[in-house]
Design an enzyme around this catalytic site. Sequence first.
Site, PDB file in Angstrom:
ATOM      1  N   ASP A  60      -8.349  12.457  52.284  1.00 29.19           N
ATOM      2  CA  ASP A  60      -8.015  13.676  53.030  1.00 29.19           C
ATOM      3  C   ASP A  60      -8.899  14.813  52.518  1.00 29.19           C
ATOM      4  O   ASP A  60      -9.001  15.003  51.305  1.00 29.19           O
ATOM      5  CB  ASP A  60      -6.525  13.977  52.792  1.00 29.19           C
ATOM      6  CG  ASP A  60      -6.078  15.262  53.456  1.00 29.19           C
ATOM      7  OD1 ASP A  60      -6.771  15.715  54.393  1.00 29.19           O
ATOM      8  OD2 ASP A  60      -5.029  15.804  53.042  1.00 29.19           O
ATOM      9  N   ASP A 113      -3.938  18.171  54.653  1.00 25.21           N
ATOM     10  CA  ASP A 113      -2.790  17.972  55.559  1.00 25.21           C
ATOM     11  C   ASP A 113      -2.068  16.649  55.288  1.00 25.21           C
ATOM     12  O   ASP A 113      -1.134  16.289  56.009  1.00 25.21           O
ATOM     13  CB  ASP A 113      -3.216  18.076  57.034  1.00 25.21           C
ATOM     14  CG  ASP A 113      -4.122  16.925  57.467  1.00 25.21           C
ATOM     15  OD1 ASP A 113      -4.490  16.089  56.606  1.00 25.21           O
ATOM     16  OD2 ASP A 113      -4.466  16.863  58.666  1.00 25.21           O
ATOM     17  N   ASP A 144      -9.302  11.802  56.745  1.00 21.03           N
ATOM     18  CA  ASP A 144     -10.108  12.283  57.873  1.00 21.03           C
ATOM     19  C   ASP A 144     -11.581  11.925  57.674  1.00 21.03           C
ATOM     20  O   ASP A 144     -11.975  11.403  56.623  1.00 21.03           O
ATOM     21  CB  ASP A 144      -9.911  13.795  58.057  1.00 21.03           C
ATOM     22  CG  ASP A 144     -10.048  14.547  56.742  1.00 21.03           C
ATOM     23  OD1 ASP A 144     -10.987  14.227  55.988  1.00 21.03           O
ATOM     24  OD2 ASP A 144      -9.204  15.431  56.463  1.00 21.03           O
ATOM     25  N   ASP A 195     -14.068   0.411  65.703  1.00 26.04           N
ATOM     26  CA  ASP A 195     -12.977  -0.400  66.223  1.00 26.04           C
ATOM     27  C   ASP A 195     -12.955  -0.196  67.737  1.00 26.04           C
ATOM     28  O   ASP A 195     -13.067   0.942  68.218  1.00 26.04           O
ATOM     29  CB  ASP A 195     -11.647   0.074  65.622  1.00 26.04           C
ATOM     30  CG  ASP A 195     -10.728  -1.084  65.294  1.00 26.04           C
ATOM     31  OD1 ASP A 195     -10.466  -1.880  66.199  1.00 26.04           O
ATOM     32  OD2 ASP A 195     -10.271  -1.171  64.140  1.00 26.04           O
ATOM     33  N   ASP A 207     -10.372  -5.267  68.817  1.00 29.65           N
ATOM     34  CA  ASP A 207      -8.926  -5.431  68.645  1.00 29.65           C
ATOM     35  C   ASP A 207      -8.365  -6.447  69.644  1.00 29.65           C
ATOM     36  O   ASP A 207      -8.632  -6.327  70.857  1.00 29.65           O
ATOM     37  CB  ASP A 207      -8.286  -4.048  68.886  1.00 29.65           C
ATOM     38  CG  ASP A 207      -6.843  -3.990  68.440  1.00 29.65           C
ATOM     39  OD1 ASP A 207      -6.603  -4.019  67.231  1.00 29.65           O
ATOM     40  OD2 ASP A 207      -5.956  -3.898  69.323  1.00 29.65           O
ATOM     41  N   GLU A 262     -11.020  -9.801  66.907  1.00 30.17           N
ATOM     42  CA  GLU A 262      -9.712 -10.158  66.358  1.00 30.17           C
ATOM     43  C   GLU A 262      -9.045 -11.086  67.369  1.00 30.17           C
ATOM     44  O   GLU A 262      -8.852 -10.698  68.524  1.00 30.17           O
ATOM     45  CB  GLU A 262      -8.881  -8.894  66.142  1.00 30.17           C
ATOM     46  CG  GLU A 262      -7.599  -9.183  65.398  1.00 30.17           C
ATOM     47  CD  GLU A 262      -6.524  -8.119  65.571  1.00 30.17           C
ATOM     48  OE1 GLU A 262      -5.706  -7.972  64.673  1.00 30.17           O
ATOM     49  OE2 GLU A 262      -6.503  -7.445  66.631  1.00 30.17           O
ATOM     50  N   HIS A 286      -5.628  -3.757  57.420  1.00 30.11           N
ATOM     51  CA  HIS A 286      -4.551  -2.765  57.546  1.00 30.11           C
ATOM     52  C   HIS A 286      -3.257  -3.360  58.115  1.00 30.11           C
ATOM     53  O   HIS A 286      -2.262  -2.643  58.220  1.00 30.11           O
ATOM     54  CB  HIS A 286      -5.044  -1.621  58.436  1.00 30.11           C
ATOM     55  CG  HIS A 286      -5.327  -2.094  59.836  1.00 30.11           C
ATOM     56  ND1 HIS A 286      -6.366  -2.936  60.141  1.00 30.11           N
ATOM     57  CD2 HIS A 286      -4.683  -1.870  61.004  1.00 30.11           C
ATOM     58  CE1 HIS A 286      -6.356  -3.208  61.422  1.00 30.11           C
ATOM     59  NE2 HIS A 286      -5.348  -2.569  61.981  1.00 30.11           N
ATOM     60  N   ASP A 287      -3.288  -4.622  58.528  1.00 33.03           N
ATOM     61  CA  ASP A 287      -2.087  -5.260  59.075  1.00 33.03           C
ATOM     62  C   ASP A 287      -1.467  -6.266  58.101  1.00 33.03           C
ATOM     63  O   ASP A 287      -0.443  -6.870  58.423  1.00 33.03           O
ATOM     64  CB  ASP A 287      -2.429  -6.039  60.360  1.00 33.03           C
ATOM     65  CG  ASP A 287      -2.852  -5.127  61.495  1.00 33.03           C
ATOM     66  OD1 ASP A 287      -2.393  -3.976  61.550  1.00 33.03           O
ATOM     67  OD2 ASP A 287      -3.654  -5.589  62.333  1.00 33.03           O
TER      68      ASP A 287
END
Length: 563
Positions: free
Chosen positions: A26, A30, A34, A103, A206, A264, A338-339
């Site tokens: 970050d 926030d 980013d 992605d 994806d 994927e 990330h999954d």
Amino acid sequence: MTSDLHSPGWWKNAVVYQVYPRSFQDSDGDGVGDLPGITSRLDHLALLGVDVLWLSPVYRSPMDDNGYDISDYQDVDPLFGTLADLDALIAGCHDRGIRLVMDLVVNHTSDEHPWFVESRDPASAKRDWYWWRPGRPDAPGGAPNNWESAFGGPAWHHDERSDAWYLHVFSPKQPDLNWENPEVRDAVYAMMRWWVARGVDGFRMDVINLVSKDVTLPDGPLIWPDRDLAPPLGVLNGPRLQEFLAEMNREVGLSEQHLLTVGEMPGSTVALAREVTDPARRELDMVFTFEHVALDEVPGTDKWTLQDVPLPVLKANLASWQVGLAEVGWNSLYWDNHDQPRAVSRFGDDSPEHRVASAKTLATVLHLHRGTPYVYQGEELGMTNAGFTRIEQYRDLESLNHATAAVGRGVPAEEVLRVLAVKSRDNARTPMLWDASEHGGFTTGTPWLPANDNRDVVNAQAAVADPDSVFHHYRRLVDLRHHDRVVVDGRFEAVLPEHPQVWAFTRTLGSQVLLVLANCSSEPAHVDPAAVPDLSGSEVLLATHAAPYELTLRPWESRVHRL
Ligand code: NOJ
């Protein structure tokens, strides 16, 4: 050896690093990562030596599924920055010899995408861009069929406006695009060309094998005793999949421009992957299989019903892909993304005693297979699962939906939490740990997901300073791949396939032979000298432990021998 972007197959000796933007760095306090944050950390990737950055979605999105629900494919969400920030990231990568892969999420859009908003009007020219269908009184809830969404509940949502239903394989805020309509495909290809012109070097696609569906939308088989909904098998690997992939490749010039493509593909088989990645067919360079990450599910259930995975089963699965794609096609290699839960917690031993050695050993085993390895942010530090104990700590909609449904079906809350702690996607999504400070150096604000408690030990600053760290082990693996053709091209052969603790295999190219020996357990493991090639006179290229190099391997000890 830095490969030439203009040479076909350059990605074969590349290592890809995945950044999940929300959780990487970050820059504005926030609590959400980013683009400027990522750019400020590129030297970490350069030090690791990776060749490609795969950027999870940063497009404009209502963030129902953390950006996998896109409302504008050609803009950056303000949460992550601006298009100018993305240009700066691309330039920062290219300056360091790193390529950037975007992605590509085109099986579905957000329900807030203007295409979908327009399609809600039955008279609109975009009505057919999505899967709008009338209800069926005999189907559960009166939906068009009995499919369950990947995130739980029916895969159809009723729209009052036209008294019709639309298909969403994921959340109701992720309506599926209708790829049967050539206008949809043209719009997707035009968007991809726009990104290529902007300087991106490829696409991670994806759930790309969902774009061709069985257009009869048949009911699925009822396999769950306690529900009237069924897995939506009719959305997987449809009859036009390869036609669409080849068309996309041609229309965007993917192979022609040597862009990296990885699809994927949940539910893909070795046989399908071999065809799709056959270079002569010009479809995709490689696919992500789900087979090895589904071995811990009881067959015929779902990801939340766990079973143990004996090592020979895991080895055999990877070996089947190695053998199946040996002559034609190419593998991608991954433990984490990330999954998925963190590899060291799932396949290794994340206790303080074994975390480092087991993270290194898992890395060695994976990176010495044939294929393109993918490193998920923090994996190179041996980051562990989140260790959440309360439902309030979770943010992931898949995890939260599952918890509500399971508790509703009478599963005790403690059991639901136990399984979430093992399998939830949020395990991978806690902030990247840069240093030992309060939020691991990720943010000066309050992180959207809390940083792991073990950041005093597991963090990039400490890892870079320690030559024996997991980080430097990954760095050596990347280096080995860059300098040793046998790692890239060598033929794979399993050794000791039935050994319950040891993962062993050879890689052979001409007269060069590497032998990998890895104890994937927290106990010593003995290897029968008669069952492995003669090691005398071999050179140890990489090891988790210092000499002596015996045939009784210490817990999580692994070595790469050049015979
Ligand atoms: C696969 C992505 O990796 C996952 O994070 C997402 O939820 C689904 N596809 C839907 O886009």
